[in-house]
Every structure is written in C-alpha cells, then in structure tokens.
Design a protein around this motif. Structure first.
Motif, PDB file in Angstrom:
ATOM      1  N   LEU A 238       0.831  -1.201   0.000  1.00 49.79           N
ATOM      2  CA  LEU A 238       0.000   0.000   0.000  1.00 49.79           C
ATOM      3  C   LEU A 238       0.870   1.259   0.000  1.00 49.79           C
ATOM      4  CD1 LEU A 238      -2.747   1.438   0.334  1.00 49.79           C
ATOM      5  CD2 LEU A 238      -2.499   1.080   2.813  1.00 49.79           C
ATOM      6  N   ALA A 239       1.909   1.264   0.823  1.00 47.14           N
ATOM      7  CA  ALA A 239       2.775   2.434   0.927  1.00 47.14           C
ATOM      8  C   ALA A 239       3.506   2.695  -0.390  1.00 47.14           C
ATOM      9  CB  ALA A 239       3.780   2.236   2.059  1.00 47.14           C
ATOM     10  N   ARG A 240       3.983   1.647  -1.022  1.00 48.07           N
ATOM     11  CA  ARG A 240       4.696   1.831  -2.297  1.00 48.07           C
ATOM     12  C   ARG A 240       3.748   2.362  -3.369  1.00 48.07           C
ATOM     13  NH1 ARG A 240       7.297  -3.467  -0.638  1.00 48.07           N
ATOM     14  NH2 ARG A 240       9.356  -2.861   0.151  1.00 48.07           N
ATOM     15  N   ARG A 241       2.504   1.896  -3.347  1.00 47.18           N
ATOM     16  CA  ARG A 241       1.531   2.413  -4.303  1.00 47.18           C
ATOM     17  C   ARG A 241       1.284   3.902  -4.058  1.00 47.18           C
ATOM     18  NH1 ARG A 241      -4.426  -0.207  -4.915  1.00 47.18           N
ATOM     19  NH2 ARG A 241      -3.164  -1.980  -5.609  1.00 47.18           N
ATOM     20  N   ASN A 242       1.138   4.278  -2.788  1.00 46.70           N
ATOM     21  CA  ASN A 242       0.910   5.685  -2.469  1.00 46.70           C
ATOM     22  C   ASN A 242       2.114   6.549  -2.838  1.00 46.70           C
ATOM     23  OD1 ASN A 242      -1.698   5.298  -1.459  1.00 46.70           O
ATOM     24  ND2 ASN A 242      -0.939   4.804   0.598  1.00 46.70           N
ATOM     25  N   ALA A 243       3.311   6.021  -2.627  1.00 48.14           N
ATOM     26  CA  ALA A 243       4.511   6.775  -2.988  1.00 48.14           C
ATOM     27  C   ALA A 243       4.602   6.974  -4.498  1.00 48.14           C
ATOM     28  CB  ALA A 243       5.751   6.041  -2.475  1.00 48.14           C
ATOM     29  N   ALA A 244       4.208   5.947  -5.264  1.00 42.71           N
ATOM     30  CA  ALA A 244       4.212   6.082  -6.723  1.00 42.71           C
ATOM     31  C   ALA A 244       3.217   7.144  -7.179  1.00 42.71           C
ATOM     32  CB  ALA A 244       3.894   4.735  -7.363  1.00 42.71           C
ATOM     33  N   HIS A 245       2.037   7.176  -6.542  1.00 40.08           N
ATOM     34  CA  HIS A 245       1.028   8.179  -6.895  1.00 40.08           C
ATOM     35  C   HIS A 245       1.522   9.586  -6.564  1.00 40.08           C
ATOM     36  CE1 HIS A 245      -2.519   5.095  -6.707  1.00 40.08           C
ATOM     37  NE2 HIS A 245      -1.760   4.962  -7.780  1.00 40.08           N
ATOM     38  N   ALA A 246       2.357   9.699  -5.523  1.00 35.95           N
ATOM     39  CA  ALA A 246       2.881  11.008  -5.123  1.00 35.95           C
ATOM     40  C   ALA A 246       4.154  11.383  -5.866  1.00 35.95           C
ATOM     41  CB  ALA A 246       3.149  11.013  -3.622  1.00 35.95           C
ATOM     42  N   ASP A 247       4.638  10.495  -6.755  1.00 32.29           N
ATOM     43  CA  ASP A 247       5.896  10.721  -7.482  1.00 32.29           C
ATOM     44  C   ASP A 247       7.056  10.966  -6.522  1.00 32.29           C
ATOM     45  OD1 ASP A 247       4.753  10.482 -10.056  1.00 32.29           O
ATOM     46  OD2 ASP A 247       4.069  12.565  -9.986  1.00 32.29           O
ATOM     47  N   ALA A 248       7.054  10.270  -5.390  1.00 33.86           N
ATOM     48  CA  ALA A 248       8.123  10.420  -4.401  1.00 33.86           C
ATOM     49  C   ALA A 248       9.261   9.468  -4.762  1.00 33.86           C
ATOM     50  CB  ALA A 248       7.599  10.099  -3.002  1.00 33.86           C
ATOM     51  N   THR A 249      10.392  10.035  -5.127  1.00 33.81           N
ATOM     52  CA  THR A 249      11.541   9.220  -5.536  1.00 33.81           C
ATOM     53  C   THR A 249      12.609   9.121  -4.461  1.00 33.81           C
ATOM     54  OG1 THR A 249      12.579  11.146  -6.562  1.00 33.81           O
ATOM     55  CG2 THR A 249      11.162   9.788  -7.961  1.00 33.81           C
ATOM     56  N   ASN A 250      12.451   9.860  -3.368  1.00 31.80           N
ATOM     57  CA  ASN A 250      13.461   9.852  -2.308  1.00 31.80           C
ATOM     58  C   ASN A 250      13.009   9.038  -1.104  1.00 31.80           C
ATOM     59  OD1 ASN A 250      11.430  11.659  -1.649  1.00 31.80           O
ATOM     60  ND2 ASN A 250      12.802  13.133  -0.656  1.00 31.80           N
ATOM     61  N   VAL A 251      12.230   7.976  -1.372  1.00 34.79           N
ATOM     62  CA  VAL A 251      11.736   7.126  -0.286  1.00 34.79           C
ATOM     63  C   VAL A 251      12.078   5.671  -0.574  1.00 34.79           C
ATOM     64  CG1 VAL A 251       9.836   8.732   0.151  1.00 34.79           C
ATOM     65  CG2 VAL A 251       9.441   6.722  -1.293  1.00 34.79           C
ATOM     66  N   GLU A 252      12.173   4.901   0.502  1.00 32.11           N
ATOM     67  CA  GLU A 252      12.426   3.459   0.384  1.00 32.11           C
ATOM     68  C   GLU A 252      11.706   2.767   1.521  1.00 32.11           C
ATOM     69  OE1 GLU A 252      16.132   0.215   0.486  1.00 32.11           O
ATOM     70  OE2 GLU A 252      16.534   2.372   0.236  1.00 32.11           O
ATOM     71  N   PHE A 253      11.015   1.671   1.216  1.00 26.87           N
ATOM     72  CA  PHE A 253      10.256   0.942   2.230  1.00 26.87           C
ATOM     73  C   PHE A 253      10.932  -0.398   2.539  1.00 26.87           C
ATOM     74  CE2 PHE A 253       7.230   3.894   0.413  1.00 26.87           C
ATOM     75  CZ  PHE A 253       6.656   4.432   1.558  1.00 26.87           C
ATOM     76  N   LEU A 254      11.050  -0.678   3.832  1.00 22.76           N
ATOM     77  CA  LEU A 254      11.751  -1.869   4.317  1.00 22.76           C
ATOM     78  C   LEU A 254      10.799  -2.727   5.135  1.00 22.76           C
ATOM     79  CD1 LEU A 254      14.862   0.028   5.752  1.00 22.76           C
ATOM     80  CD2 LEU A 254      14.680  -1.003   3.471  1.00 22.76           C
ATOM     81  N   GLN A 255      10.923  -4.035   4.990  1.00 18.11           N
ATOM     82  CA  GLN A 255      10.120  -4.937   5.825  1.00 18.11           C
ATOM     83  C   GLN A 255      10.961  -5.390   7.011  1.00 18.11           C
ATOM     84  OE1 GLN A 255       8.197  -8.226   3.854  1.00 18.11           O
ATOM     85  NE2 GLN A 255       6.899  -8.649   5.620  1.00 18.11           N
ATOM     86  N   GLY A 256      10.398  -5.280   8.193  1.00 18.26           N
ATOM     87  CA  GLY A 256      11.096  -5.682   9.409  1.00 18.26           C
ATOM     88  C   GLY A 256      10.343  -5.188  10.617  1.00 18.26           C
ATOM     89  N   THR A 257      10.908  -5.441  11.792  1.00 13.88           N
ATOM     90  CA  THR A 257      10.251  -5.039  13.029  1.00 13.88           C
ATOM     91  C   THR A 257      10.934  -3.818  13.625  1.00 13.88           C
ATOM     92  OG1 THR A 257      11.611  -6.382  14.513  1.00 13.88           O
ATOM     93  CG2 THR A 257       9.724  -7.460  13.460  1.00 13.88           C
ATOM     94  N   ILE A 258      10.169  -3.060  14.375  1.00 11.04           N
ATOM     95  CA  ILE A 258      10.729  -1.859  15.002  1.00 11.04           C
ATOM     96  C   ILE A 258      11.594  -2.212  16.208  1.00 11.04           C
ATOM     97  CG2 ILE A 258       8.896  -0.375  14.150  1.00 11.04           C
ATOM     98  CD1 ILE A 258       7.569  -0.507  16.885  1.00 11.04           C
ATOM     99  N   GLU A 259      11.551  -3.469  16.641  1.00  8.62           N
ATOM    100  CA  GLU A 259      12.437  -3.920  17.718  1.00  8.62           C
ATOM    101  C   GLU A 259      13.793  -4.385  17.200  1.00  8.62           C
ATOM    102  OE1 GLU A 259       8.141  -4.632  18.746  1.00  8.62           O
ATOM    103  OE2 GLU A 259       9.438  -5.238  17.082  1.00  8.62           O
TER     104      GLU A 259
END
Length: 409
Positions: free
Chosen positions: A109-130
């Motif tokens: 979902l986040a990557r889709r939203n970033a594509a719609h916003a034309d945000a090229t300076n973002v990267e999404f990582l899978q993992g835990t906050i711990e």
C-alpha cells in the motif's frame, strides 16, 4: 495480542485500503473524536487520497521531529506511508526517507501511495521496530505515529531508535500514553476503545525508557484526552551531540576497565582529586547513581574516551534534586571537545531527571576544568581553604554549582 496477530490485523486493514475502503483501527466514533488519522495533520494538502484514507496515526510526528532539507529520516511502523510522504516533502530531493513496517500488505500500500505522489526519495523496508534493518548512526531523525504502543518490547524499540540515530539526531513520536496513576481497569477499557492492543506506556515509564536508552532533552506533551487517564501525546527526545567519530551513550558494566583506567590517568596528574588510586568497579558503581552516568566512545573501535557520572550528596529527601558529578577525559583526547559534549549531555539529562542543582569541587590549579564548567553555567560559590592534604601539600578546593534555570527547580 501477540506480534503475529498485530501484523495480521494491520495487514487486513491494508488489504481493505488497497480495495479502496476507508479504514480505522478502533471504533469509528473514537477515531473521529480522538483526531486520529489525517485529522491530526495541519499540512497534508496534495498527498494521495489513498495515503490520507489509510492514515491511522494519532498526531503529526513529522512536525515534532523538525525535519530539515537533506536529512535522512526513518519512520518506525510506516503503515500506508503518509508520514513517509510528508517527511519526503520536508527533506527534499537531497534527503532520504525510510519507511519500516512488518506487514507486506502495508508495504505494498505504501509503495503504491509513494508512486502516486511521485516520491523518488523514499524506500520501504520490511522488518520489526524492535530490530531495525539499518546500520548504526545512519539516520538524522526517527519518527513514529501511534505504533510504539503496539510493541510488546518498547525498551527494545527505543534502544534501536537510539542506535540508528546519528549523534545530535532527533526522535519525534506521536503515541498514546496514560497518566502515571491511572486505574488499570479503566486504562484497559480506554486502550481497547482506541486500539492500543499491546498497552500504552505511562508518561513516567516512557521517560524512564527513553533515558535508559540514552536519550536526553525528553519532552512529552499531551495533545488529546481519550478519557480514563489515556491521552495522545507528542514525544520528543535527542541523541546527545558530539564530534565526528564519537558517540555519547549510557555507561555499561562492560566499560568498567576503560572507565577506571581513564579515572586513574586523571588522578595521576595530581589535579583531578584528593584520591590517588581509582577504586574497584564495585566501589565506583555503588557510589554513583544508577542513572546519570555516560561515556563518550569511539564509534570505530568502541573504546571509551571519557565519562561523566553523578553521586548523591545526601540520603535526605530534601536533597533528592542535588547531585555531585565527576567528569574525566582520556589524556589523548583532551582539548577536542569531548568534555564539553559529555557535560552538556549530562546537564540535559539531569534536568530531564528533575535535578535542580549540580555541584562539584575543583582544585584552583585545574584551570581547564574551571573554564569548562563556567562556560556551561557553573559558578564558583566559595573556596574551602586548605581543606585536605594531597601528596604532602594542603590544598584549597573551589566549590562549583549549577542551578537549573527551568521553572520550579
């Protein structure tokens, strides 16, 4: 609720958002009244409707972190990416924003939203906050929006945030907290009503965990009242600043040998103390407060290059806010700003802890120490003449004191 159940819960919300549905993670009435989601932002104009619709936060951590152009930012529990996109706008094309989430569906979902916003300076990582999948000291700011309360190991979350922040880096969190003395039954009912499935921290607990992780300059501001002693809040804190290649962190037992060696080197100069031999670690540690002890360490080798610690001046409760401190820097690292950085961090941490007076005794001949302390707000309040015999000579001691300027101290 276990970690796997929480991930599945939010994955389900992400699937609904991907299907174009509006989502909430608590009762609709509570969500609206509590200013959750997009209602918590002052400046969300121009962002994709999908990101706004999937916003599940309880405030605006982007504003709290005071992001600047060119910085690297990490969003802990980034969900549909709303705070990532806001951060990307703040840091600009020369900056970088990481979004971390445990749910594969939320990341989609986040990557889709970033594509719609034309945000090229973002990267999404899978993992835990711990267990953040980023190197030490790799980001300038860490933010999070109503996610820390979902973790079963909040101490690990804050320790990891401290680890990945660069010295001088900032933490900006919107979260749900409780009053320190709230009735547990009423608290549990309110948490269930607003979706805090792992339990919110009391304000005092939050402060203690931030301090234990190494953060200073802690500020917790309540922003919305959800009833029964439960609130939304903005949490701000910082990792102590120091020069390149160094880091200030809480002192550990593993530092004992190096701390005592630096102590002994200072005693050997004959200008640091009436003592001539460093104590054992047991005696050293028992004479110091368990908090308010820090080291400056080389980030490449881990070697300790300086330390500061506090001792109580009295067991009487009237002196609970008065401490005496000691600060020592490795002989090879003096005149490099290490002492100033350590003492600055110590002063900030002492004010976080409610200390109203810091005092110390310094030999008049120790001009470097006197200059340092006076530059950071200490004043000479008196001279104890010929107070002790040191290596066959009776010596004077100058008494230094710093009173906190904060109201009520």
């Amino acid at each position: 609720m276990a970690h796997e159940e929480i991930v599945e819960r939010y994955s389900g919300l992400a699937r609904a958002a991907l299907a174009g549905e509006a989502v909430v993670d608590c009762g609709a009435d509570a969500f609206a009244r509590g200013c959750f989601g997009a209602a918590g932002y002052d400046d969300a104009a121009g962002l994709p409707e999908g990101a706004l619709r999937a916003g599940l936060g309880c405030g605006d951590p982007v504003a709290a972190a005071e992001l600047r152009a060119g910085e690297t930012v990490l969003d802990l529990g980034s969900g549909g990416g709303l705070d990532v996109l806001l951060s990307a706008r703040r840091v600009g094309p020369t900056g970088r924003v990481y979004g971390l989430d445990a749910s594969a569906e939320m990341l989609e979902l986040a990557r889709r939203n970033a594509a719609h916003a034309d945000a090229t300076n973002v990267e999404f990582l899978q993992g835990t906050i711990e267990d953040i999948p980023l190197p030490d000291r790799s980001v300038d700011a860490a933010i999070s929006n109503c996610v820390v309360n979902l973790s079963e190991d909040k101490a690990a979350v804050l320790a990891e945030a401290f680890r990945v922040l660069r010295p001088g880096g900032r933490l900006g969190v919107s979260d749900v907290v409780t009053d320190d003395d709230v009735d547990p039954v009423r608290r549990a009912a309110a948490e269930a009503r607003i979706g805090c499935v792992a339990g919110a921290l009391a304000v005092g607990e939050y402060r203690c965990l931030l301090a234990a992780a190494g953060f200073t300059g802690v500020d917790i501001t309540l922003t919305a009242d959800h009833g029964d002693g439960v609130h939304s809040a903005v949490v701000r804190a910082a990792k102590p600043a120091i020069g390149p290649g160094l880091e200030i962190r809480p002192m550990r037992e593993a530092d004992a040998a190096q701390v005592l060696a630096i102590y002994q080197a200072g005693l050997d100069t004959g200008q640091a103390s009436f003592e001539t031999m460093a104590p054992s670690w047991e005696d050293f540690s028992s004479g110091k407060l368990t908090h308010l002890r820090y080291v400056a360490a080389d980030t490449a080798t881990g070697d300790v290059v300086g330390w500061v610690a506090a001792s109580p001046v009295s067991a009487r409760c009237v002196y609970a806010g008065v401490v005496e401190h000691s600060i020592y820097v490795h002989p090879g690292c003096q005149a490099h700003g290490v002492g100033r950085a350590l003492l600055t961090a110590f002063i900030t941490a002492s004010e976080d802890a409610g200390i109203w007076t810091i005092q110390s005794g310094v030999f008049p001949e120790n001009t470097a120490s006197l200059r340092l302390h006076q530059a950071l707000g200490f004043r000479v309040v008196g001279i104890r003449e010929r107070i002790g015999c040191h290596r066959g000579t009776w010596r004077d001691v100058m008494l230094l004191e710093r009173r906190s300027p904060l109201p009520g101290r």
